[in-house]
Design an enzyme around this catalytic site. Structure first.
Site, short mmCIF file in Angstrom:
data_model
loop_
_atom_site.label_atom_id
_atom_site.label_comp_id
_atom_site.label_asym_id
_atom_site.label_seq_id
_atom_site.Cartn_x
_atom_site.Cartn_y
_atom_site.Cartn_z
N ARG A 4 9.08 -2.76 10.45
CA ARG A 4 10.34 -2.49 11.16
C ARG A 4 11.19 -3.75 11.25
NH1 ARG A 4 11.06 0.47 16.89
NH2 ARG A 4 8.80 0.23 16.97
N VAL A 29 -0.73 -7.47 3.41
CA VAL A 29 -1.96 -6.66 3.50
C VAL A 29 -2.50 -6.37 2.10
CG1 VAL A 29 -2.98 -4.48 4.27
CG2 VAL A 29 -1.21 -5.57 5.67
N HIS A 54 -2.54 5.85 15.43
CA HIS A 54 -2.41 4.39 15.36
C HIS A 54 -1.10 3.99 16.03
CE1 HIS A 54 -3.05 0.40 13.96
NE2 HIS A 54 -2.03 0.40 13.13
#
Ligand SMILES: NC(=O)c1ccc[n+]([C@@H]2O[C@H](COP(=O)([O-])OP(=O)(O)OC[C@H]3O[C@@H](n4cnc5c(N)ncnc54)[C@H](O)[C@@H]3O)[C@@H](O)[C@H]2O)c1
Length: 309
Positions: free
Chosen positions: A83, A14, A176
């Site tokens: 995760r 990202v 979110h």
């Protein structure tokens, strides 16, 4: 006139893509920070070397420290682990809490007047960490999630109706996560409500796919999570702030009574401009939508309580 300055912390998927998108816009110099030696330097140089071809002259610098970030107008925080197998949601929360806290401390030391755009997950909880660590007012801490979730919602609506995404207006509010609230009442195509254009079961299916949109990408990619759409969303927020566009965009903002929610980051429409969150827009929601929003806020509160435990 000198260019604005944006720091992107985390040079992963990202962060790297966000830095690229921002450099290509050519209105800001970009500093990319990561703890991995060579990674931010390598990506920054690679982005910089695309400038002669693409025709931008923003400076792009990669670093493992924070000296170079001094005086940033906006800092985008993408540093955080995704995760891993065997990790609970709470494990991820604690890992990323430590990362976002240490990053925020460093950022604020060098750019005390900056605006923080948080991207690391779990998003709403990480906004709390950034706000508490920085001591910034709520105007200067904002989270990226709603634009991404809304972009997914708009994509699925456009696909279903075989129309351009550009003519689809929609909104996703709330935290979110699985409890996010895609609003059918606010979704229109060319001004006509989707509840008039589509049968209820199709609307429900689109809402459900939107809620699980992140997971859909994760299961396709197998390793890592989405980053093209997330970086596009983060860059849109930086545009609105640094170019003082005053766009109304769904973002995680700290609510103090709006929508009947207190002291919590939740996704709502906000006006983003040079001062950061300049206004929180309170929509007249249907009762069931307001209930869903409060339910979603409850899920965020549970995570924030774990942060403080
Ligand atoms: N808000 C959203 O809608 C949204 C969307 C996509 C991803 N995310 C989240 O954004 C985060 C980044 O995702 P990604 O796909 O880029 O992950 P990634 O693993 O590709 O990149 C994360 C980077 O952060 C770096 N990092 C870790 N600790 C750091 C520290 N203390 N200082 C500086 N850098 C550090 C890592 O070295 C790594 O390069 C994750 O938490 C992910 O869940 C959020």
């Amino acid at each position: 006139m000198s260019k604005s300055k944006v720091t992107v912390v985390g040079a992963g998927n990202v962060g790297g893509t966000t830095a690229q998108r921002l450099a290509e816009r050519n209105y800001a110099d970009v500093v990319l920070v990561d703890i991995i030696e060579g990674l931010p330097q390598g990506k920054a140089l690679d982005i910089l070397e695309s400038g002669p071809v693409l025709g931008f002259d923003s400076n792009v610098v990669g670093t493992n420290g924070y000296e170079e970030t001094a005086g940033s107008d906006v800092v985008v925080i993408t540093s955080g682990s995704p995760r891993k197998p065997g990790m609970s949601r709470d494990d991820l929360l604690k890992t990323n809490q430590n990362i976002v806290r240490s990053v925020t401390e460093e950022v604020v030391k060098h750019s005390p007047d900056t605006i923080l755009v948080v991207v690391a997950n779990p998003l709403d909880a990480m906004c709390h960490v950034a706000m508490e660590t920085s001591g910034f007012p709520r105007e200067r801490v904002v989270g990226m999630a709603g634009i991404l979730d809304t972009a997914r919602y708009r994509t699925f609506i456009a696909q279903e109706l075989k129309t351009s995404v550009r003519d689809v207006f929609a909104l996703v509010l709330g935290g979110h996560g699985d409890t996010m609230v895609p609003l059918p009442s606010m979704a229109t195509v060319g001004g006509v409500s989707i509840t008039e254009l589509l049968p209820q079961d199709r609307v429900e299916a689109i809402v459900e796919r939107t809620r699980k949109g992140g997971g859909e990408i994760v299961s396709l990619l197998q390793s890592g999570s989405a980053f093209y759409a997330p970086s596009a969303a983060a860059a849109e927020m930086v545009d609105s702030i640094l170019l003082d566009q005053k766009r109304i965009l769904p973002c995680a903002a700290y609510l103090q009574g709006e929508y009947g929610i207190n002291d919590l980051f939740v996704g709502v429409p906000v006006k983003l401009g040079a001062s950061g969150v300049e206004e929180i827009v309170e929509l007249d929601l249907e009762e069931s939508e307001l209930d869903d929003l409060k339910n979603s806020a409850g899920a965020v509160r549970e995570l924030v309580e774990v942060l403080h435990a």
